[in-house]
Design an enzyme around this catalytic site. Structure first.
Site, PDB file in Angstrom:
ATOM      1  N   HIS A 181     -37.706  59.581 -69.077  1.00 22.53           N
ATOM      2  CA  HIS A 181     -36.609  60.300 -68.423  1.00 22.53           C
ATOM      3  C   HIS A 181     -37.163  61.428 -67.549  1.00 22.53           C
ATOM      4  O   HIS A 181     -36.686  61.663 -66.442  1.00 22.53           O
ATOM      5  CB  HIS A 181     -35.630  60.847 -69.467  1.00 22.53           C
ATOM      6  CG  HIS A 181     -34.866  59.766 -70.173  1.00 22.53           C
ATOM      7  ND1 HIS A 181     -34.237  58.739 -69.501  1.00 22.53           N
ATOM      8  CD2 HIS A 181     -34.643  59.533 -71.497  1.00 22.53           C
ATOM      9  CE1 HIS A 181     -33.650  57.932 -70.389  1.00 22.53           C
ATOM     10  NE2 HIS A 181     -33.890  58.383 -71.596  1.00 22.53           N
ATOM     11  N   SER A 211     -22.985  47.301 -64.846  1.00 21.92           N
ATOM     12  CA  SER A 211     -22.845  48.305 -65.904  1.00 21.92           C
ATOM     13  C   SER A 211     -21.788  49.379 -65.604  1.00 21.92           C
ATOM     14  O   SER A 211     -22.032  50.574 -65.776  1.00 21.92           O
ATOM     15  CB  SER A 211     -24.209  48.951 -66.225  1.00 21.92           C
ATOM     16  OG  SER A 211     -25.131  47.985 -66.662  1.00 21.92           O
ATOM     17  N   LEU A 254     -26.350  65.488 -46.475  1.00 20.66           N
ATOM     18  CA  LEU A 254     -26.177  64.374 -47.419  1.00 20.66           C
ATOM     19  C   LEU A 254     -25.170  64.726 -48.515  1.00 20.66           C
ATOM     20  O   LEU A 254     -25.267  65.768 -49.152  1.00 20.66           O
ATOM     21  CB  LEU A 254     -27.529  64.052 -48.071  1.00 20.66           C
ATOM     22  CG  LEU A 254     -27.503  62.958 -49.141  1.00 20.66           C
ATOM     23  CD1 LEU A 254     -27.309  61.584 -48.508  1.00 20.66           C
ATOM     24  CD2 LEU A 254     -28.794  62.982 -49.971  1.00 20.66           C
ATOM     25  N   ASP A 290     -32.378  52.673 -63.446  1.00 27.20           N
ATOM     26  CA  ASP A 290     -32.602  52.107 -64.775  1.00 27.20           C
ATOM     27  C   ASP A 290     -34.086  51.827 -65.001  1.00 27.20           C
ATOM     28  O   ASP A 290     -34.820  51.565 -64.057  1.00 27.20           O
ATOM     29  CB  ASP A 290     -31.768  50.819 -64.930  1.00 27.20           C
ATOM     30  CG  ASP A 290     -31.661  50.380 -66.382  1.00 27.20           C
ATOM     31  OD1 ASP A 290     -31.800  51.232 -67.281  1.00 27.20           O
ATOM     32  OD2 ASP A 290     -31.441  49.174 -66.613  1.00 27.20           O
ATOM     33  N   ARG A 325     -39.583  57.760 -75.142  1.00 26.12           N
ATOM     34  CA  ARG A 325     -38.600  57.512 -74.074  1.00 26.12           C
ATOM     35  C   ARG A 325     -38.346  58.764 -73.230  1.00 26.12           C
ATOM     36  O   ARG A 325     -38.102  58.676 -72.025  1.00 26.12           O
ATOM     37  CB  ARG A 325     -37.275  57.031 -74.686  1.00 26.12           C
ATOM     38  CG  ARG A 325     -37.347  55.619 -75.265  1.00 26.12           C
ATOM     39  CD  ARG A 325     -35.999  55.211 -75.892  1.00 26.12           C
ATOM     40  NE  ARG A 325     -34.916  55.294 -74.934  1.00 26.12           N
ATOM     41  CZ  ARG A 325     -34.590  54.335 -74.064  1.00 26.12           C
ATOM     42  NH1 ARG A 325     -35.265  53.203 -74.055  1.00 26.12           N
ATOM     43  NH2 ARG A 325     -33.597  54.499 -73.231  1.00 26.12           N
ATOM     44  N   GLU A 382     -20.797  54.746 -71.354  1.00 29.98           N
ATOM     45  CA  GLU A 382     -21.371  53.951 -72.451  1.00 29.98           C
ATOM     46  C   GLU A 382     -22.654  54.583 -73.000  1.00 29.98           C
ATOM     47  O   GLU A 382     -23.022  54.354 -74.157  1.00 29.98           O
ATOM     48  CB  GLU A 382     -21.653  52.525 -71.969  1.00 29.98           C
ATOM     49  CG  GLU A 382     -20.409  51.691 -71.724  1.00 29.98           C
ATOM     50  CD  GLU A 382     -19.612  52.094 -70.483  1.00 29.98           C
ATOM     51  OE1 GLU A 382     -20.200  52.658 -69.537  1.00 29.98           O
ATOM     52  OE2 GLU A 382     -18.387  51.868 -70.458  1.00 29.98           O
ATOM     53  N   ASN A 411     -36.153  53.800 -67.259  1.00 32.36           N
ATOM     54  CA  ASN A 411     -36.945  54.957 -67.706  1.00 32.36           C
ATOM     55  C   ASN A 411     -37.560  54.726 -69.086  1.00 32.36           C
ATOM     56  O   ASN A 411     -38.735  55.012 -69.309  1.00 32.36           O
ATOM     57  CB  ASN A 411     -36.064  56.209 -67.822  1.00 32.36           C
ATOM     58  CG  ASN A 411     -35.578  56.706 -66.490  1.00 32.36           C
ATOM     59  OD1 ASN A 411     -36.055  56.258 -65.449  1.00 32.36           O
ATOM     60  ND2 ASN A 411     -34.646  57.633 -66.519  1.00 32.36           N
ATOM     61  N   GLY A 412     -36.732  54.226 -70.004  1.00 34.81           N
ATOM     62  CA  GLY A 412     -37.194  54.039 -71.375  1.00 34.81           C
ATOM     63  C   GLY A 412     -38.329  53.028 -71.439  1.00 34.81           C
ATOM     64  O   GLY A 412     -39.366  53.268 -72.065  1.00 34.81           O
ATOM     65  N   ARG A 413     -38.133  51.907 -70.744  1.00 34.26           N
ATOM     66  CA  ARG A 413     -39.167  50.865 -70.763  1.00 34.26           C
ATOM     67  C   ARG A 413     -40.440  51.310 -70.045  1.00 34.26           C
ATOM     68  O   ARG A 413     -41.550  50.938 -70.420  1.00 34.26           O
ATOM     69  CB  ARG A 413     -38.622  49.568 -70.160  1.00 34.26           C
ATOM     70  CG  ARG A 413     -37.730  48.792 -71.140  1.00 34.26           C
ATOM     71  CD  ARG A 413     -36.892  47.765 -70.447  1.00 34.26           C
ATOM     72  NE  ARG A 413     -35.805  48.398 -69.697  1.00 34.26           N
ATOM     73  CZ  ARG A 413     -35.222  47.862 -68.651  1.00 34.26           C
ATOM     74  NH1 ARG A 413     -35.631  46.691 -68.199  1.00 34.26           N
ATOM     75  NH2 ARG A 413     -34.240  48.495 -68.045  1.00 34.26           N
ATOM     76  N   TRP A 414     -40.263  52.100 -69.010  1.00 35.13           N
ATOM     77  CA  TRP A 414     -41.438  52.670 -68.318  1.00 35.13           C
ATOM     78  C   TRP A 414     -42.301  53.429 -69.308  1.00 35.13           C
ATOM     79  O   TRP A 414     -43.520  53.307 -69.321  1.00 35.13           O
ATOM     80  CB  TRP A 414     -40.958  53.600 -67.200  1.00 35.13           C
ATOM     81  CG  TRP A 414     -42.042  54.226 -66.378  1.00 35.13           C
ATOM     82  CD1 TRP A 414     -42.586  53.739 -65.218  1.00 35.13           C
ATOM     83  CD2 TRP A 414     -42.717  55.475 -66.652  1.00 35.13           C
ATOM     84  NE1 TRP A 414     -43.558  54.606 -64.743  1.00 35.13           N
ATOM     85  CE2 TRP A 414     -43.652  55.678 -65.620  1.00 35.13           C
ATOM     86  CE3 TRP A 414     -42.625  56.436 -67.663  1.00 35.13           C
ATOM     87  CZ2 TRP A 414     -44.488  56.792 -65.553  1.00 35.13           C
ATOM     88  CZ3 TRP A 414     -43.460  57.547 -67.612  1.00 35.13           C
ATOM     89  CH2 TRP A 414     -44.375  57.716 -66.566  1.00 35.13           C
TER      90      TRP A 414
HETATM   91  C1  IPE Z   1     -26.950  52.056 -66.542  1.00 29.38           C
HETATM   92  O1  IPE Z   1     -28.083  51.814 -67.280  1.00 29.38           O
HETATM   93  C2  IPE Z   1     -26.613  53.512 -66.603  1.00 29.38           C
HETATM   94  C3  IPE Z   1     -27.540  54.436 -65.951  1.00 29.38           C
HETATM   95  C4  IPE Z   1     -28.602  54.095 -65.293  1.00 29.38           C
HETATM   96  C5  IPE Z   1     -27.204  55.826 -66.069  1.00 29.38           C
HETATM   97  P1  IPE Z   1     -28.004  51.328 -68.807  1.00 29.38           P
HETATM   98  O2  IPE Z   1     -29.395  51.175 -69.280  1.00 29.38           O
HETATM   99  O3  IPE Z   1     -27.129  52.244 -69.576  1.00 29.38           O
HETATM  100  O4  IPE Z   1     -27.248  49.938 -68.657  1.00 29.38           O
HETATM  101  P2  IPE Z   1     -27.222  48.674 -69.601  1.00 29.38           P
HETATM  102  O5  IPE Z   1     -26.923  49.165 -70.985  1.00 29.38           O
HETATM  103  O6  IPE Z   1     -28.582  48.055 -69.535  1.00 29.38           O
HETATM  104  O7  IPE Z   1     -26.172  47.795 -69.025  1.00 29.38           O
HETATM  105  C1  IPE Z   2     -31.858  54.801 -67.325  1.00 24.66           C
HETATM  106  O1  IPE Z   2     -32.967  54.431 -68.079  1.00 24.66           O
HETATM  107  C2  IPE Z   2     -31.471  56.232 -67.594  1.00 24.66           C
HETATM  108  C3  IPE Z   2     -30.247  56.377 -68.383  1.00 24.66           C
HETATM  109  C4  IPE Z   2     -29.456  55.418 -68.755  1.00 24.66           C
HETATM  110  C5  IPE Z   2     -29.910  57.725 -68.776  1.00 24.66           C
HETATM  111  P1  IPE Z   2     -32.818  53.806 -69.533  1.00 24.66           P
HETATM  112  O2  IPE Z   2     -32.865  54.917 -70.509  1.00 24.66           O
HETATM  113  O3  IPE Z   2     -31.629  52.948 -69.611  1.00 24.66           O
HETATM  114  O4  IPE Z   2     -34.141  52.962 -69.611  1.00 24.66           O
HETATM  115  P2  IPE Z   2     -34.307  51.520 -70.254  1.00 24.66           P
HETATM  116  O5  IPE Z   2     -33.283  50.620 -69.630  1.00 24.66           O
HETATM  117  O6  IPE Z   2     -34.093  51.683 -71.722  1.00 24.66           O
HETATM  118  O7  IPE Z   2     -35.700  51.127 -69.905  1.00 24.66           O
HETATM  119 MG    MG Z   3     -31.306  50.974 -69.271  1.00 22.61          MG
END
Ligand code: IPE
Ligand code: IPE
Ligand code: MG
Length: 242
Positions: free
Chosen positions: A45, A197, A139, A28, A41, A75, A30-33
């Protein structure tokens, strides 16, 4: 397949008898990074996919038996169409680029979740990777794609009920996607959130949990070593006494 000797593991600060058999990772952040760097975003990824390479390699080299990674949850289908499209594209690109090396390293790839929801191109790429690596001895890499823990449990219970009128725990366990990887020893979540999650709800019953603020694209081998050292220091009691 394990590459390092006990002595080499110790040089990393790792105790050879304290390596988890099954690691699960919620990748988790990636988007905030990306947004923290003023980037779209999608760039996060992409950086996240790149981070995966060394983590899989190192996990395999230290002799972990199974690695289960959360790539896309049931989700996550709520996300905007264009973000989903970008993730699908990255997935195909990832497999095309990495499959040969993964195969050479003896990694066995398996997707977990309902793949049929994805575009045909994604399904075909993933199935091809599974077929190519199906007999590999190294693995076990389980990639969660359109995966939800509750959906997995409903599926497992239905399958178990088709075998027996009164399913017990073993009947549920052997009908999970991850049946041959067993329970999770160490669950890692990057990105600062401390929640599950809907990931591997059954399999994490006695997992050790490790949360870090490090966002997934910055999760290097050194960060993994930190998590492994932390795990090595835990006293696992499974409800019993010391
Ligand atoms: C969990 O991350 C799912 C994956 C990393 C694929 P999310 O970003 O979807 O989870 P929430 O919404 O913060 O719980
Ligand atoms: C996890 O990173 C990757 C997926 C859920 C596909 P996010 O996309 O949830 O990144 P944040 O949480 O918004 O930073
Ligand atoms: Mg996330």
């Amino acid at each position: 397949m394990r590459k390092y000797t006990d002595r080499e593991l110790k040089e990393f600060g790792l105790a050879p008898d304290r390596i988890p058999k099954h690691i699960a990772i919620v990748m988790d952040g990636n988007g905030r990074w990306a947004t923290g760097r003023g980037l779209p975003r999608a760039a996060g990824h992409r950086a996240g996919v790149n981070a995966l390479r060394d983590i899989i390699r190192f996990t395999s080299d230290i002799g972990v038996e199974s690695l289960t990674i959360y790539a896309f949850s049931t989700e996550n289908r709520k996300r905007p169409k264009d973000e989903i499209g970008i993730l699908c594209g990255l997935l195909i690109e990832y497999f095309n680029r990495e499959i040969d090396e993964l195969h050479q390293n003896g990694v066995r790839i398996k997707s977990i979740g309902d793949l049929s929801w994805f575009p045909t191109a994604v399904q075909e790429t993933v199935r091809a990777a599974e077929r190519k690596t199906a007999d590999n001895p190294g693995l076990k890499l389980n990639i969660a794609l359109n995966y939800g823990g509750r959906a997995e449990l409903v599926r497992a219970m239905r399958l178990a009920l088709s075998e027996t009128d009164e399913p017990d725990e073993a009947a549920i366990s052997r009908n999970l996607y991850t049946a041959d990887s067993g329970d999770v020893d160490l669950l890692i979540r990057t990105g600062g959130e401390e929640r599950v999650s809907n990931f591997l709800l059954w399999q994490i019953a006695y997992a050790e949990l490790y949360f870090t603020d490090v966002k997934w694209p910055d999760f290097t081998r050194d960060e993994l070593i930190k998590a492994l050292k932390d795990f090595a220091g835990r006293e696992r009691r499974f409800g019993g006494l010391k």
